[in-house]
Motif scaffolding. Structure first.
Motif, PDB file in Angstrom:
ATOM      1  N   ILE A  43       1.011  -1.473  -0.284  1.00 47.63           N
ATOM      2  CA  ILE A  43       0.112  -0.471  -0.405  1.00 47.63           C
ATOM      3  C   ILE A  43       0.729   1.942   0.261  1.00 47.63           C
ATOM      4  N   LYS A  44       2.029   1.077   0.866  1.00 48.09           N
ATOM      5  CA  LYS A  44       2.796   2.550   0.893  1.00 48.09           C
ATOM      6  C   LYS A  44       3.756   2.367  -0.823  1.00 48.09           C
ATOM      7  N   GLY A  45       3.797   1.491  -1.622  1.00 50.63           N
ATOM      8  CA  GLY A  45       4.052   0.911  -2.887  1.00 50.63           C
ATOM      9  C   GLY A  45       3.246   1.822  -4.049  1.00 50.63           C
ATOM     10  N   LEU A  46       1.505   1.536  -3.607  1.00 48.99           N
ATOM     11  CA  LEU A  46       0.978   2.415  -4.350  1.00 48.99           C
ATOM     12  C   LEU A  46       0.992   3.657  -3.980  1.00 48.99           C
ATOM     13  N   GLN A  47       1.133   3.921  -2.814  1.00 50.30           N
ATOM     14  CA  GLN A  47       1.053   5.485  -2.482  1.00 50.30           C
ATOM     15  C   GLN A  47       2.127   6.485  -2.767  1.00 50.30           C
ATOM     16  N   THR A  48       3.050   5.539  -3.576  1.00 53.80           N
ATOM     17  CA  THR A  48       4.463   6.718  -3.393  1.00 53.80           C
ATOM     18  C   THR A  48       4.229   6.465  -4.952  1.00 53.80           C
ATOM     19  N   PHE A  49       3.783   5.493  -5.988  1.00 54.78           N
ATOM     20  CA  PHE A  49       3.063   5.475  -6.867  1.00 54.78           C
ATOM     21  C   PHE A  49       2.297   6.601  -7.343  1.00 54.78           C
ATOM     22  N   MET A  50       1.050   6.884  -6.494  1.00 53.58           N
ATOM     23  CA  MET A  50       0.784   8.093  -6.865  1.00 53.58           C
ATOM     24  C   MET A  50       1.425   9.602  -6.298  1.00 53.58           C
ATOM     25  N   SER A  51       1.912   9.662  -5.448  1.00 58.31           N
ATOM     26  CA  SER A  51       2.596  11.552  -4.873  1.00 58.31           C
ATOM     27  C   SER A  51       3.757  11.273  -6.159  1.00 58.31           C
ATOM     28  N   SER A  52       4.186   9.987  -6.746  1.00 63.59           N
ATOM     29  CA  SER A  52       5.475  10.628  -7.289  1.00 63.59           C
ATOM     30  C   SER A  52       4.918  10.971  -8.698  1.00 63.59           C
ATOM     31  N   GLY A  53       3.430  10.942  -9.332  1.00 57.94           N
ATOM     32  CA  GLY A  53       3.010  11.175 -10.570  1.00 57.94           C
ATOM     33  C   GLY A  53       2.846   9.897 -11.371  1.00 57.94           C
ATOM     34  N   CYS A  54       3.683   8.732 -10.938  1.00 57.97           N
ATOM     35  CA  CYS A  54       3.333   7.632 -12.293  1.00 57.97           C
ATOM     36  C   CYS A  54       2.020   7.727 -12.599  1.00 57.97           C
ATOM     37  N   ASN A  55       0.844   7.764 -11.917  1.00 54.64           N
ATOM     38  CA  ASN A  55      -0.255   7.744 -12.469  1.00 54.64           C
ATOM     39  C   ASN A  55      -1.030   8.557 -13.524  1.00 54.64           C
ATOM     40  N   ALA A  56      -0.273   9.837 -13.609  1.00 53.53           N
ATOM     41  CA  ALA A  56      -0.951  10.604 -14.888  1.00 53.53           C
ATOM     42  C   ALA A  56      -0.550   9.659 -16.074  1.00 53.53           C
ATOM     43  N   CYS A  57       0.539   8.962 -16.404  1.00 56.61           N
ATOM     44  CA  CYS A  57      -0.081   8.016 -17.153  1.00 56.61           C
ATOM     45  C   CYS A  57       0.034   6.680 -17.369  1.00 56.61           C
ATOM     46  N   HIS A  58      -0.079   6.115 -16.355  1.00 54.30           N
ATOM     47  CA  HIS A  58       0.179   4.564 -16.107  1.00 54.30           C
ATOM     48  C   HIS A  58      -1.523   4.652 -15.331  1.00 54.30           C
ATOM     49  N   MET A  59      -2.668   4.724 -15.768  1.00 50.89           N
ATOM     50  CA  MET A  59      -4.075   5.127 -15.354  1.00 50.89           C
ATOM     51  C   MET A  59      -4.765   4.113 -16.144  1.00 50.89           C
ATOM     52  N   GLY A  60      -5.815   3.823 -14.994  1.00 50.83           N
ATOM     53  CA  GLY A  60      -7.025   3.076 -15.103  1.00 50.83           C
ATOM     54  C   GLY A  60      -6.436   1.744 -14.805  1.00 50.83           C
ATOM     55  N   SER A  61      -7.769   0.492 -15.470  1.00 48.97           N
ATOM     56  CA  SER A  61      -7.835  -0.846 -14.862  1.00 48.97           C
ATOM     57  C   SER A  61      -6.852  -1.639 -14.583  1.00 48.97           C
ATOM     58  N   LEU A  62      -5.764  -1.294 -15.675  1.00 41.84           N
ATOM     59  CA  LEU A  62      -4.974  -1.660 -16.599  1.00 41.84           C
ATOM     60  C   LEU A  62      -3.618  -0.755 -16.178  1.00 41.84           C
ATOM     61  N   PHE A  63      -3.791   0.201 -15.328  1.00 42.09           N
ATOM     62  CA  PHE A  63      -2.253   0.716 -15.049  1.00 42.09           C
ATOM     63  C   PHE A  63      -1.644   1.464 -16.711  1.00 42.09           C
ATOM     64  N   GLY A  64      -2.160   1.577 -17.096  1.00 46.54           N
ATOM     65  CA  GLY A  64      -1.952   2.487 -18.253  1.00 46.54           C
ATOM     66  C   GLY A  64      -3.001   1.991 -19.980  1.00 46.54           C
ATOM     67  N   GLY A  65      -2.270   2.094 -21.188  1.00 47.31           N
ATOM     68  CA  GLY A  65      -3.296   1.145 -22.464  1.00 47.31           C
ATOM     69  C   GLY A  65      -4.321   2.400 -22.682  1.00 47.31           C
ATOM     70  N   SER A  66      -3.716   3.456 -22.120  1.00 48.24           N
ATOM     71  CA  SER A  66      -4.943   4.890 -22.161  1.00 48.24           C
ATOM     72  C   SER A  66      -4.782   5.749 -23.068  1.00 48.24           C
TER      73      SER A  66
END
Ligand code: HEC
Ligand code: HEC
Length: 350
Positions: free
Chosen positions: A219-242
């Motif tokens: 869960i900590k990793g998920l929070q870092t994934f978001m606070s770093s901004g990875c989710n700006a591109c890797h988003m959606g149910s596949l974490f990418g492909g959109s």
């Protein structure tokens, strides 16, 4: 003496009660914390859908059965060396774990083979998005000279018609077609099969409310994934492909990947200056299993890929601990491959 024992027992009972109370309190706080993270992330990364439908290609049992056979059919390659499964192996999460893959003639292609699992849910196919869906994509490799190298569609249709078992299989999959053995139907059958290759994972179980499906570190990793901004591109149910994004936004592609020649990505398809170095943002489902990484498969280790991403896309240097936590989170996107999925089908005889 009796009094003393009685007193001591009450004391002990009180102590136990206090302990369980703190424990329930801790669990309740943990649950609240989980629920509030869940609320935020479920909007950005929805659970994997149960189906990947295409209104123009209904998924039926007969079609997917045929599609799976065709997926393993080496007679769809000129020399008989290759099937889809050679490069997108269903036993190894839909990849071959090679930087680039040898085709029917042994020649290496220019890009890394992406996974066929969950691929149908992406907004487009290929690193540069040159096919709109898995049906269109499935028509490419059979005729591609460095992949399966068949001369043309008519040749493929004739070849399939010459194999006895296919007559029945195509007729069952396309019951309203007069002449069902066509290249278009081959694409539809393989596409329908790929639409069944979905891999729900512990992340989805956690999202559905199972707190113990993923650990505190993940869960900590998920929070870092978001606070770093990875989710700006890797988003959606596949974490990418959109969406498409430029790689890299910071620095030079050749330096990041330690290669001689940069890949211009989508520019090769559209010739539009704005598409230079644009790639489809890859999906991160099963990413721990689908090494090596990037369009040229030049990076073997996930933590190195994460480090490069943070620097090249976000201009950030992550600490080793942050990278470890993100990698731990990404492991929760690994689904289970059932024996049924992995099993190779019997190919029809001549
Ligand atoms: C020789 C290896 C090889 C064979 C055989 C092969 N592929 Fe691929 N496949 C690749 C490579 C490499 C790419 C990426 C190429 C690119 O993006 O330019 C790819 C891309 C794909 C994609 C797009 C995935 C994504 O995330 O964009 C799908 C789906 C796919 N292949 C399915 C198939 C099917 C179905 C077959 C059989 C009809 C097949 N492939 C045969 C190597 C292969
Ligand atoms: C600006 C958009 C963007 C951001 C932000 C971003 N990525 Fe990426 N990511 C991409 C693109 C585009 C690629 C494909 C690059 C290539 O191979 O050409 C990629 C590739 C990857 C890959 C390799 C996937 C594969 O199948 O080879 C991983 C792993 C990854 N990203 C993780 C991350 C992590 C973790 C972060 C945050 C630290 C992150 N990305 C931030 C756009 C982005």
């Amino acid at each position: 003496m009796k009094k003393l024992i009685l007193f001591a027992s009450f004391g002990l009972l009180g102590f136990f009660l206090a302990c369980t109370n703190t424990k329930t309190n801790e669990q309740a706080t943990e649950k609240l914390k989980n629920d509030s993270i869940r609320k935020v992330v479920s909007v950005i990364f929805a659970a994997l859908p149960a189906e990947a439908p295409n209104p123009e290609n209904q998924v039926t049992a007969e079609k997917t059965a045929l599609g799976k056979i065709l997926y393993f059919e080496t007679r769809l390659s000129k020399k008989g060396n290759n099937s889809c499964n050679s490069c997108h192996n269903l036993n190894t999460y839909g990849v071959d774990n090679k930087s680039t893959s040898p085709g029917d003639e042994g020649k290496l292609g220019g890009r890394n083979s992406p996974t066929s699992f969950n691929s149908a849910l992406q907004f487009v196919q290929f690193w540069d998005g040159r096919a709109k869906d898995v049906e269109e994509q499935a028509g490419g490799p059979v005729l591609n000279p460095v992949e399966m190298n068949m001369p043309d569609k008519a040749f493929v249709e004739k070849k399939l018609a010459s194999i006895k078992g296919y007559k029945e299989l195509f007729a069952a999959a396309f019951p309203t077609d007069k002449n069902p053995i066509t290249y278009e139907n081959l694409k539809k059958a393989i596409g329908a099969f790929e639409r069944t290759l979905l891999t729900p994972s512990p992340y989805d179980a956690w999202l559905a409310g199972n707190d113990s499906a993923i650990t505190a570190q993940e869960i900590k990793g998920l929070q870092t994934f978001m606070s770093s901004g990875c989710n700006a591109c890797h988003m959606g149910s596949l974490f990418g492909g959109s969406m498409y994004q430029k790689f890299p936004l910071f620095g030079d592609q050749k330096t990041w990947l330690k290669t001689e020649k940069a890949d211009e990505g989508r520019f090769a398809v559209t010739k539009a200056e704005a598409d230079k170095y644009m790639f489809k943002v890859p999906i991160l489902r099963n990413i721990t299993e689908t090494w090596p990484y990037f369009h040229d498969g030049s990076v073997k280790e996930l933590h190195v890929a994460i480090d490069i991403m943070a620097q090249s896309e976000l201009n950030k240097k992550l600490t080793p601990e942050e990278i470890t936590n993100i990698a731990a989170f990404l492991k929760t996107l690994k689904g289970n491959l059932s024996d049924e999925v992995k099993k190779a089908p019997a190919l029809p005889g001549i």
